[in-house]
Design an enzyme around this catalytic site. Sequence first.
Site, PDB file in Angstrom:
ATOM      1  N   GLU A 160      79.048   0.642 -24.457  1.00  0.00           N
ATOM      2  CA  GLU A 160      77.951  -0.008 -25.082  1.00  0.00           C
ATOM      3  C   GLU A 160      78.658  -1.192 -25.925  1.00  0.00           C
ATOM      4  O   GLU A 160      79.680  -1.174 -26.541  1.00  0.00           O
ATOM      5  CB  GLU A 160      77.599   1.068 -26.230  1.00  0.00           C
ATOM      6  CG  GLU A 160      76.251   0.665 -26.910  1.00  0.00           C
ATOM      7  CD  GLU A 160      76.023   1.829 -27.904  1.00  0.00           C
ATOM      8  OE1 GLU A 160      74.617   1.976 -28.314  1.00  0.00           O
ATOM      9  OE2 GLU A 160      76.692   2.484 -28.518  1.00  0.00           O
ATOM     10  N   GLY A 289      83.846   4.685 -34.386  1.00  0.00           N
ATOM     11  CA  GLY A 289      84.058   6.200 -34.817  1.00  0.00           C
ATOM     12  C   GLY A 289      83.933   6.807 -33.625  1.00  0.00           C
ATOM     13  O   GLY A 289      84.543   8.017 -33.328  1.00  0.00           O
ATOM     14  N   ALA A 290      82.873   6.791 -32.596  1.00  0.00           N
ATOM     15  CA  ALA A 290      82.535   7.685 -31.564  1.00  0.00           C
ATOM     16  C   ALA A 290      81.541   7.150 -30.905  1.00  0.00           C
ATOM     17  O   ALA A 290      80.955   5.853 -30.928  1.00  0.00           O
ATOM     18  CB  ALA A 290      81.978   8.923 -32.041  1.00  0.00           C
ATOM     19  N   ASN A 293      78.265   8.663 -24.967  1.00  0.00           N
ATOM     20  CA  ASN A 293      78.080   8.747 -23.385  1.00  0.00           C
ATOM     21  C   ASN A 293      77.485  10.187 -23.150  1.00  0.00           C
ATOM     22  O   ASN A 293      77.851  11.315 -23.432  1.00  0.00           O
ATOM     23  CB  ASN A 293      79.575   8.507 -22.660  1.00  0.00           C
ATOM     24  CG  ASN A 293      80.272   7.707 -23.423  1.00  0.00           C
ATOM     25  OD1 ASN A 293      79.924   6.236 -23.301  1.00  0.00           O
ATOM     26  ND2 ASN A 293      81.407   7.948 -23.937  1.00  0.00           N
ATOM     27  N   HIS A 325      76.217  13.236 -35.086  1.00  0.00           N
ATOM     28  CA  HIS A 325      75.438  12.210 -34.785  1.00  0.00           C
ATOM     29  C   HIS A 325      75.797  11.767 -33.182  1.00  0.00           C
ATOM     30  O   HIS A 325      74.601  11.455 -32.654  1.00  0.00           O
ATOM     31  CB  HIS A 325      76.182  10.990 -35.560  1.00  0.00           C
ATOM     32  CG  HIS A 325      75.849   9.740 -35.036  1.00  0.00           C
ATOM     33  ND1 HIS A 325      75.205   8.912 -36.214  1.00  0.00           N
ATOM     34  CD2 HIS A 325      75.844   8.865 -34.090  1.00  0.00           C
ATOM     35  CE1 HIS A 325      74.593   7.749 -35.722  1.00  0.00           C
ATOM     36  NE2 HIS A 325      75.377   7.504 -34.686  1.00  0.00           N
ATOM     37  N   GLU A 326      76.547  12.074 -32.618  1.00  0.00           N
ATOM     38  CA  GLU A 326      76.700  11.802 -31.217  1.00  0.00           C
ATOM     39  C   GLU A 326      75.989  12.729 -30.566  1.00  0.00           C
ATOM     40  O   GLU A 326      75.337  12.463 -29.328  1.00  0.00           O
ATOM     41  CB  GLU A 326      78.306  11.861 -30.738  1.00  0.00           C
ATOM     42  CG  GLU A 326      79.275  10.890 -31.444  1.00  0.00           C
ATOM     43  CD  GLU A 326      78.627   9.575 -31.478  1.00  0.00           C
ATOM     44  OE1 GLU A 326      77.892   9.009 -30.567  1.00  0.00           O
ATOM     45  OE2 GLU A 326      78.843   8.962 -32.592  1.00  0.00           O
TER      46      GLU A 326
END
Length: 903
Positions: A160, A289-290, A293, A325-326
């Site tokens: 991304e 941060g992360a 995927n 969040h992820e």
Amino acid sequence: MLAPLLFLLVFALVPHSFGAQLPNQNQAKEPPVAANGQPFPWDRMRLPKTVTPLHYDLSIHPNLTTLDFSGVVRIELDVHEDTSTVILHSKQLQISGALLMYPRFHQLALLSDSVLTKGRKYEVQLEFAANLSDSFHGFYKSSYRTSSGEVRVLASTQFEATFARGAFPCFDEPAFKANFTIRIVREPRHITISNMPKVSGGLLEDHFDTTVKMSTYLVAYIVSDFLSVSKTTKHGVEISVYAVPEKIDQTAFALDAAVKLLDFYDDYFDIPYPLPKQDLAAIPDFQSGAMENWGLTTYRETGLLFDPDRSSASDKLGITKVIAHELAHQWFGNLVTMEWWNDLWLNEGFAKFMEYISLDITYPELQVDDFFLGKCFEAMEVDSLSSSHPVSTPVENPTQIQEMFDDVSYDKGACILNMLRDFLTPEAFEIGIIRYLKRYSYQNTVNSHLWESLTNVSDVCVEWHSGDELDVRAIMDTWTLQEGFPLLTVEVRGREVRLSQERFLKTNDPSLTEGFLWQIPLTYMTSASSTIHRFLLKTKTGVLYLPEEVDWVKFNVDMSGYYMVHYAGDGWNSIIKVLQHNHTALTSNDRASLIQNVFQLVSVGKVRLDTALELSLYLSRETEIMAVTQGFGELVPLYKLMEKRDMAALENQMKGYIVDLFRGLIDRQEWTDSGSVSERVLRSYLLLFACVRKYPPCLNKATQLFNQWKDSDGNMSLPVDITMAVFITGAQTAEGWDFLFEKYRHSMQTSVRSRMKTAMAWSPRKDKLQWMMEQSLHGEVMKTQDLPDVVVSISKNPHGYKLAWDFLRAHWHTMIKKFDLGSSTISYLVTGVTNQYSTTEMLDEIRSFFGSLTEETGSEMRCIQQTYETIEDNIRWMDKNLPLLQQHENCTGLYNQSMLHQK
């Protein structure tokens, strides 16, 4: 206009006519030329839609010794219009062969026609090779050092927003969703993981199951020697957390959090998580941060690894929020994806918002509601500048796309969703977003799709005092299609309340605030009742009538709305009285919002500084984290502006004022890890501030603890929440700094290393500070991923701010190559290093440097315009308010006089 560094690969149906680099900005008017010298058949930034991918069969062979990789990709194509070209993305790949084939008698045959026919399926096969990237994106090299000093190499991906094209030729835009089947060749000592579970694996090659339909930026694979721990959710999804072998014992908390949160989202969204597994991997080198995927989320080690004995309350809060969040992205972003990057907020604003919704239910002990408001304040900082942008804004080239990953997309996006949820009711909002997710699963969306899904339920569930039928799209378009936010001016005259709205903008040009109008969901309460009243203001002005005259009125209850309020006439005096005599009549969020509003209104000349300082006096009785930290957040920058003007006497007076204001609260802090999460985070904050300000009781205690810890060779167990105060105090001496550095070098606890690094950046010795920045740039002793934090931390150090600016200038070209032009990392560096300058001389110096850059090296980046505006605002603030501050012999005296007056 065509952007630099973007490649399009074309397979034209003419021999040897593939491959072309688009021209750079200086040649933008020249037509692009293909590798065979012929005119390139496409001159736009976005890919044509004549051909779309259905399935990728991707084979990758990385070599972690030579640090390169090769591969073959076969892409099944669907043709929507007759065409003689297939155009897709490739960046810095050597393409060694290309074939175009079509199915014939259940086999593939080379195409001999000159045209691809609408409605038929074809397949393109491309062989490619490249070096592993030495940045943090694409397919890149990472490494870590074991406790014995051995350096081990791994390879990971970060695609991304536009970096999949650097790992394999593809249609690298979010709307070109397809299925992916991935094979990876590896050495026997390594493992591989990817989006899907492994279906077969031999000694040298692993085959992964075919993915669901998804965008290229969500593809992921890792080749490493990681170990893992696993559990299964109640819905049967296998969760695994991967980390380097010596840190695998720090993964238990993340594993339990991921299980709990994935189960929560599965139930909340009423849509089963569609993959059989979800991996979480801690990558030793990671820029952001992360990353979400699908099926393989990746994290910084500090964002995933938790040591129960050495990680702090804020570490636990931060790690849980990042995981929340992820995993929210697995629905918002992965299952339903924005059509194009202009609506990135549909991904990021929702994921940020869902952090708080999910953790409020699954981890109530983390008290996340105490921290949400801070995100809205952060968004308003950049949204109050004329260089801000609408939540949904047109973007084309990769740099513009990267710039969308900012506080507006994330934090403003979350805050306007929170406002909408409060407006519609939580029940109606939940029904609407579930409908949105179900309706558009595996598809791409734009803003209007969300508003339509919410409008259909809101008509039934909501009654507002607008008198009109509710149109969610009409309301929310005013919040997403124009930049900025409204300032609501309230004037109470008896029972009559007059309202007016304008754009809140830090500028000396009033014309820039014209032409803006929002539909504002207003909330208010009065001294007469705790009832929350609601009103939808659609016009520039309006009038409300209260049932009776009241002592005070507070608009934007709990600051659930994304707007500021100015209380005209005697309004602020009424607010100050209630805060002085009965501050708990208002919630802690209301108190925090009043602090933020009044000091920000000083910046635009609506309120005098002495009014804001008078309001701040109530903080001597404040105990809640949001109001206390916002008080610091408004007052500390004031002495930082003085610091940059070498006004030591006035600077120290302001520091003394702040210490006196919070002295009682600081003195009541225990040097332990007791209390709730909010109490523990507040304790860390207060003790750190007190020690940095050399408040004697704090300084003496921290010095004593540091010496005891040092005498034990670092083996003494310190309460975790006070370690920042202890470390930063110890780092003030050369001997203490050297001891901290030795412990930093050998520690395997990521959170401890992070605190030590921050403490070392507060050294008064400029040679130490310079050395830290140089080592972070080099990446051996301190990782390059930490360079931005090191530089920005040093810029906050009164001994280091000029060093940080000089370092940023000297290494600008290296940093934009490493961290990527337009990225949030570069923005953080630029604004973090420059935003507290307050002289025309420094503004000229900063303008001179950034003005000397070309567009390719960042001259047009939004963060540079934000920097100019911020410094201009600082200069205006100082010029206007300095005389007032100088009228008082000292700010501490002002504090004492005011407190006596109150008594």
